[in-house]
Each structure stands twice: as structure tokens, then as C-alpha cells.
Scaffold this motif. Structure first.
Motif, short mmCIF file in Angstrom:
data_model
loop_
_atom_site.label_atom_id
_atom_site.label_comp_id
_atom_site.label_asym_id
_atom_site.label_seq_id
_atom_site.Cartn_x
_atom_site.Cartn_y
_atom_site.Cartn_z
N GLN A 7 30.33 -99.42 -95.11
CA GLN A 7 30.61 -98.80 -93.82
C GLN A 7 31.48 -99.79 -93.06
O GLN A 7 31.10 -100.95 -92.90
CB GLN A 7 29.30 -98.56 -93.09
N PHE A 8 32.66 -99.33 -92.63
CA PHE A 8 33.53 -100.25 -91.90
C PHE A 8 32.95 -100.54 -90.51
O PHE A 8 32.26 -99.70 -89.92
CB PHE A 8 34.93 -99.67 -91.77
N SER A 9 33.24 -101.73 -90.00
CA SER A 9 32.85 -102.09 -88.65
C SER A 9 33.55 -101.16 -87.67
O SER A 9 34.55 -100.53 -88.01
CB SER A 9 33.26 -103.54 -88.36
N LYS A 10 33.05 -101.08 -86.46
CA LYS A 10 33.67 -100.20 -85.46
C LYS A 10 35.13 -100.57 -85.25
O LYS A 10 36.00 -99.71 -85.16
CB LYS A 10 32.88 -100.27 -84.14
N ARG A 11 35.39 -101.90 -85.16
CA ARG A 11 36.78 -102.32 -84.91
C ARG A 11 37.71 -101.91 -86.05
O ARG A 11 38.83 -101.49 -85.83
CB ARG A 11 36.85 -103.84 -84.65
N ALA A 12 37.20 -102.00 -87.29
CA ALA A 12 38.05 -101.66 -88.44
C ALA A 12 38.23 -100.15 -88.55
O ALA A 12 39.32 -99.67 -88.86
CB ALA A 12 37.43 -102.23 -89.72
N ALA A 13 37.17 -99.40 -88.30
CA ALA A 13 37.26 -97.95 -88.39
C ALA A 13 38.26 -97.40 -87.38
O ALA A 13 38.95 -96.41 -87.62
CB ALA A 13 35.89 -97.33 -88.18
N LEU A 15 41.01 -98.79 -86.40
CA LEU A 15 42.41 -99.17 -86.70
C LEU A 15 43.18 -98.03 -87.34
O LEU A 15 42.74 -97.43 -88.30
CB LEU A 15 42.41 -100.33 -87.68
N LYS A 16 44.36 -97.78 -86.82
CA LYS A 16 45.23 -96.79 -87.43
C LYS A 16 46.44 -97.51 -88.06
O LYS A 16 46.82 -98.57 -87.60
CB LYS A 16 45.73 -95.79 -86.38
#
Lengths: 392, 392
Positions: A7-13, A15-16
Motif C-alpha cells: 500500500q503506497f504512503s499517502k504522499r506517494a499515492a 503523486l501524479k
């Protein structure tokens, strides 16, 4: 795309993929006339001088230190070179404790974001500003405040004391800004620095294009007006070679110490090898001869593109008239969305960067960035004509 | 140290200067016998071969791409080289979409921390584990769970299904681990990979020392047992030159894509220049001749240090007997605090790294790490004798 395996971290999720990135893929095709890239002209790379520098290193015992781990702060002679440059040019009193070598200025932006931004931290930016800065800071979840700016750059009169006091820092590119090519006037520099001092505001002065001043009339930096309030970022990408990924941060010693800790966790240190090479290339004043040649080339290309814009664009289109750097900023009539225009342009084998992503807040859809330094003159004319026809 | 001009983020304020870092300053003095550094021996740097590679690049048009900006993913021929290496060695079916080039493995750890760790995210680690990994992950505020480990490495029987299911990932160094020098047994690799598959646990397999196997009997990687569950980190620092700062990440394509986005914000890309050089050095199988020489040197030094430990240390002291790598881990009687011992040792011009900081939880104060690869034999004997006398 996701997987139950992680599960990606919030910051990584959040990212566009960046607009520039997607566009650069298209523009790799050789038949495309690309005004999109921010690449320096390879004609300016000092290949012979770099080869000589490598030979000098590899034929001596210096080879072993150039190939070994090095200090996180950077190669000391290179840091001392930066100290001498800035002290002489900006009348500062720096020592090597004020300098950190980084893997390109982009890394400095990431380390500064890490060092200063918690969720909700207020960050002041120009309108528009450098996309790569926004992308990097956004990972740390700041709240952006866009400061009104015009053709002379950021307007300090639009920065209230209360906003200045509420912010962690101001991020600004005073010289030949990416994306607009504009330069902050001398009067505004003084005013902005005074405002920063009065409100204890930290300024991040990003200066990759400062040396690309077509007339060689450099204006004093924010650092020179307010050294205690300024973290200054310099780069070798536009005056030596971007493939070396070498930049530097100049700032108060205790701020630099914190960045050093963060950099140690980020990549231990910038490659010793490239640092040694760069130092050998520049230590005896080589840039004094080299930079004027880059300025001359870029000035000619810029002038030529400005002439083509004048010749082909309809009256409703406006653009900046840069005195240095690599970019022209074009403002179209308000009903034109440049992201839509780009799709059309690419079909006609011309590329640029739509302006929208350069705004931290309230994106304007009718702007675009043109880079002129890697495109030969006949293709500049051809590309501008195609763009003008599409706009009409 | 702080200033009213700025306020550090919570993550930055929490960062402490590392023990290794402070110690390395002392050990720079030439009269100190330092077992503290993690530096490869400069005797192993292929200076001549690198010089040849640079000449080849700089005498051709490749110079221009080696000096220009490059793709964030890395130089494609170098990525393809990694694909070929891993597919052949580990029986995997990778393509270049599974490979990202990074500015040293340390950067991979930072990008992975950014990609996966939110405040409170559970991260499983060995006991003890690599200090630089802990430092980097800690910035993103995980909750560590230490998995019991012994002389054969991490014990998969000590990893319960519920703990495996609750964690974001397991971080492990199966080959000649930093700091212990131990290697995870083949049986445990299989068992751990099965457990990961059964519980959809992601494993970060950090492998900078895998090639430094004194007998050349490489054990299959976790990646080979569980390719969908593994992100594998490789490095050129110990087999080529750490001053190049080159490593790579191998993993599922959608995981790599997210790391690419994060890397773009971190430093745009790893220097093109060093990537081109490394590729030229290794493309024709050079490492096949080069790596056995490194193994032979390190094996001899390791053997010699083990003999000195046997000769001088009191019976109450135990240590690992590595079959590869750069480190020996020493366990002293429980009443000895190695941080206190270090102060005494440095007075006697000997340095090592106290073991305490290698534990994520429940630090053990009676351990220390010895690096042997940069120290000549007569100084190894002298240094171990001094340490043994202090311990007695």
C-alpha cells in the motif's frame, strides 16, 4: 495500478506523473520540433576541457579519492570554490560551513521540503513558478500561497506582513525564471529583502539561470541584501553539463547542518567522481571564458524566436522578452486551453509545455512555455509558424 | 541549534547526527587504526579500466548524451545489463520496466521509505540491521518490529503470520549483512519467501555485498523464490567504485513506476556521466575477472582478522565468522558498554562502530562492528591487540 502486496504512503499515492514528463516522451522523436525541453544546448558542453580534467585526475593519486566514498557535505575544494565565487560576487562572508554540494539543484529542493514542510505548512510561491519545485514540495503536503507577480517578477507590495509572518518560507527564482524568463527588478529585490528581514521570512533563492544574462549585467542577489534570511541554490547544469547533476546550497551554517543530515539519508553524498571533475574544469577560471559563449548563443536564439513570434503571432497573443535564460512565456487569448492546443500541435510535430502546471493555485489555462536553446533557427521559424496558424 | 528565521519540520527536528558520522571524523586522522569505516579497499578500484571507458565516451558522440539530462529511469543500456544479469543468475523474467537506476542504494532506501511509510506504518527489520536503513526509514515515522535473528540471519520461525500481515514490508540484507557479516541460510531463504507469499508480505532485499562471497558459492536470492513479493537492491559501490554512487532497484513494474515519480522529484535522475562510464566498464564481462580479485583480497584480510581475534581476545568474547563481505560482529560480556569502550579505544588510536545504533528496538550495548578491508595486516594485529587489552 495497485497491488495487494503493498500500500503506497499517502504522499506517494497522491503523486501524479508530470506534464513535462509525458511530453518529453513525445518530443524524443527526431521529427518533432520541440520547444518543450528545458535542456541546455549540447553545443555548450566543454567536452575537451572535461576530458582533460578526467585525464588529470585518473593519471594521479587523486583517482582513488575521486572513486571512494566522500563526505556528505561535498568535496572541500569545490565547496571552497563556491565560497570564493559568492563572497566576491555578492559581498558576503561565507565559509565552507555555509555550503553543501547536492546532486543537482532538484535535490536541494527536496531536502529543503523535507527540512521545512509539515502537513499544512505555508509556502509562498511566485505566480507562476517552477513545476519541479511544486512537485517536490507537494510531497510534504504544504499549503501554497501564490504571490501576485507581473513582467518584473514577484511584486513585494502584494506580500503583506501577515502573510510573510505566517509562512515557513518563500520560494523564488529571481533570474530569468522558469517558466516565464522574467527577471526580478533591482528595486523589487531590495524591497523584498527588506520585507523578509522585517518579518523574519526565510527566502529560498533558486538561481540556475543567473549566469545566462545576455548583457552580462548581473543584478545583486537576495542573498546579498539579506544573508541571514536567504538560502541560495546554485547549479552547474546550465553552465557546465546537466549530466553531471551538480548543484550547491548556500545558507546559514545551522541550516546547512540539518540539510547535511537529511542528505546523508538521501544518498550519502553526491558522486565524488563528478565533483572532482567539475572542480578540475573550473578551478583556474575556465568559466570566465566559457559562460560568455553560452550567453551569446542563447541571446541569438532568443532574439530569433522573438522575431518569429512578432512575425507570425496574431495581435491577441502576448509574450515575455527575456534578458537572459532559456524560456519565453506566451499568453494566449483566454478562451484557448493550451493543453488542448498541445494535442493539436503534436499532431503537427511541434511541442511546448502548457502553462497550467506551473501555477500552485488558480491555474491559468491560456499560457505556454517555449524553450529555444536546443532548436536550430530554421526549425524555430517553422515551429512558431505552425503554432501561430493553430492559434489563429 | 535553532533560529527564529525558520522552524524545522517534525521529521527534520527529530533527526540526530549518526554515530558512524561522528566517528568517521576521528578516524580520518592517519595515525588511527580504524575498523570503523564501511569503505571498500581502494586497491580494488579499476582505475585503468575506468580511464579507458571515459576515453571511449569522450572521443565519440556519446560524450554529448553522457553530459546531457537523461531519463529518470536511468540509462537504458545499463538497465538492460541489470536485466540480463538478474535473469541469468536468479532465473527471473525481468524487462527494463522492472529496473530503476539510483544514486547509490542509499537513495533506493529513501525512495522506498517515501513510497511506503506513513506515520505508524509497521516495518519489520532484522536484529541488528543496517544503521543507514534505519536512519532513512525513521524520517517517515514508521513503527519498527525487530524480528529475532541469530548467526544464520533472520529466523523465519520467529515471524508470525499476524505480524507478517500487519506490516508494510520487511527490510533484510541476506548476504554478509552490515553490521554482522552473517548470511541467511538457503533453507531459511526458502522458508521466508514462502511465508512472504502466504501473507502477501513485501520484502526489501538489500544486497550490496552478495558478490563478495569468498568461495563464490552464491545462494539464490529472495527475489528468485518470490519475485512478486520482492524489491531487490543492487549496488556497484563494492564491486566497482562507491565514488560513482550507482545502484539499482529491481521490482514489480508498477512499484518501479511509483519510485520513478519519487526519484524525479528527488534528483531528476542519477548522473548520466557515471552511468555511461559504468556501462562501458562492465558491458563486456569485465566484472567476471574483477570480482574474484576483490573476493581474494577481502577473504585474506578477514581470515587474518579472525586469527588475531582468536589470538588476543579473552574467552568471554564471541564474534561472527563471515563467509563474505566486509564486517565482523563482536559480542562482549554484557557489562561492557561499547560506546564507553570506543572513547577509551580512540585514546589508544583504535576505532570501531559501537553496535547499539544498529538495533531498531531494544539496543544491545555490548556489541561492536569491525571492518577489515582497508586496514593492512600489521595494523589489524596491532589494533586487535589494543582492543583486547582494553576489554580485559
Amino acid at each position: 495500478m495497485s497491488s495487494s502486496m503493498w500500500q503506497f504512503s499517502k504522499r506517494a499515492a497522491a503523486l501524479k506523473s508530470s506534464a513535462i514528463r509525458e511530453i518529453l516522451k513525445v518530443t524524443e522523436l527526431p521529427h518533432v520540433i520541440s520547444f518543450a525541453g528545458g535542456l541546455p544546448s549540447p553545443d555548450t558542453f566543454p567536452v575537451k576541457k572535461i576530458k582533460q580534467a578526467v585525464d588529470d585526475i585518473m593519471n594521479s593519486d587523486e583517482a582513488f579519492s575521486a572513486l571512494q566514498y566522500g563526505p556528505t557535505e561535498g568535496y572541500k575544494p569545490l565547496r571552497q570554490w563556491v565560497v570564493n565565487l559568492i563572497n566576491q560576487r555578492e559581498q558576503t562572508n561565507l565559509t565552507t560551513d555555509n555550503v553543501l554540494i547536492v546532486t543537482g539543484s532538484q535535490q536541494a529542493l527536496d531536502l529543503i521540503g523535507k527540512a521545512l514542510i509539515d502537513k499544512g505548512t505555508k509556502v509562498l510561491v511566485e505566480t507562476p513558478t517552477y513545476l519541479g519545485g511544486l512537485q517536490t514540495f507537494t510531497q510534504y503536503e504544504p499549503e501554497y500561497v501564490s504571490i501576485a507577480s507581473d513582467e518584473h517578477g514577484l511584486n513585494p507590495d502584494e506580500l503583506s506582513d501577515s502573510v510573510a509572518q505566517s509562512a515557513s518560507f518563500l520560494y523564488t527564482i529571481p533570474n530569468f525564471q522558469n517558466p516565464t524568463g522574467r527577471r526580478l527588478s533591482a528595486e523589487r529585490r531590495k524591497k523584498l529583502a527588506d520585507k523578509a528581514k522585517a518579518n523574519q521570512l526565510l527566502m529560498i533563492e533558486d538561481d540556475p539561470y543567473g549566469e545566462l544574462d545576455y548583457q552580462g549585467h548581473r543584478l545583486p542577489s537576495l542573498l546579498s541584501f539579506a544573508p541571514d534570511n536567504t538560502v541560495y541554490l546554485g547549479s552547474f547544469s546550465k553552465i557546465l553539463a546537466p549530466g553531471m547533476r551538480l548543484g550547491y546550497v548556500v545558507g546559514p551554517a545551522d541550516f546547512i547542518r540539518k540539510l547535511v543530515q537529511l542528505k546523508q539519508a538521501a544518498d550519502l553524498h553526491t558522486p565524488s567522481y563528478t565533483q572532482h571533475i567539475a572542480y578540475h574544469v573550473i578551478k583556474d577560471g575556465y568559466l570566465g571564458d566559457h559562460i560568455p559563449k553560452i550567453r551569446e548563443l542563447y541571446k541569438t536564439r532568443c532574439q530569433f524566436m522573438l522575431e518569429q513570434l512578432e512575425k507570425y503571432m496574431p495581435k491577441s497573443v502576448r509574450w515575455t522578452k527575456p534578458e537572459g535564460g532559456m524560456f519565453i512565456w506566451v499568453v494566449l487569448p483566454e478562451h484557448i486551453d493550451t493543453t488542448t492546443l498541445l494535442a493539436e500541435a503534436v499532431k503537427n510535430n511541434v511541442a511546448f509545455v502548457p502553462g497550467e502546471s506551473f501555477f500552485a493555485t488558480h491555474p491559468q489555462k491560456n499560457c505556454l512555455r517555449l524553450a529555444f536553446v536546443t532548436v536550430p533557427e530554421e526549425r524555430i521559424e517553422q515551429g512558431i509558424k505552425i503554432l501561430a496558424d493553430l492559434i489563429k
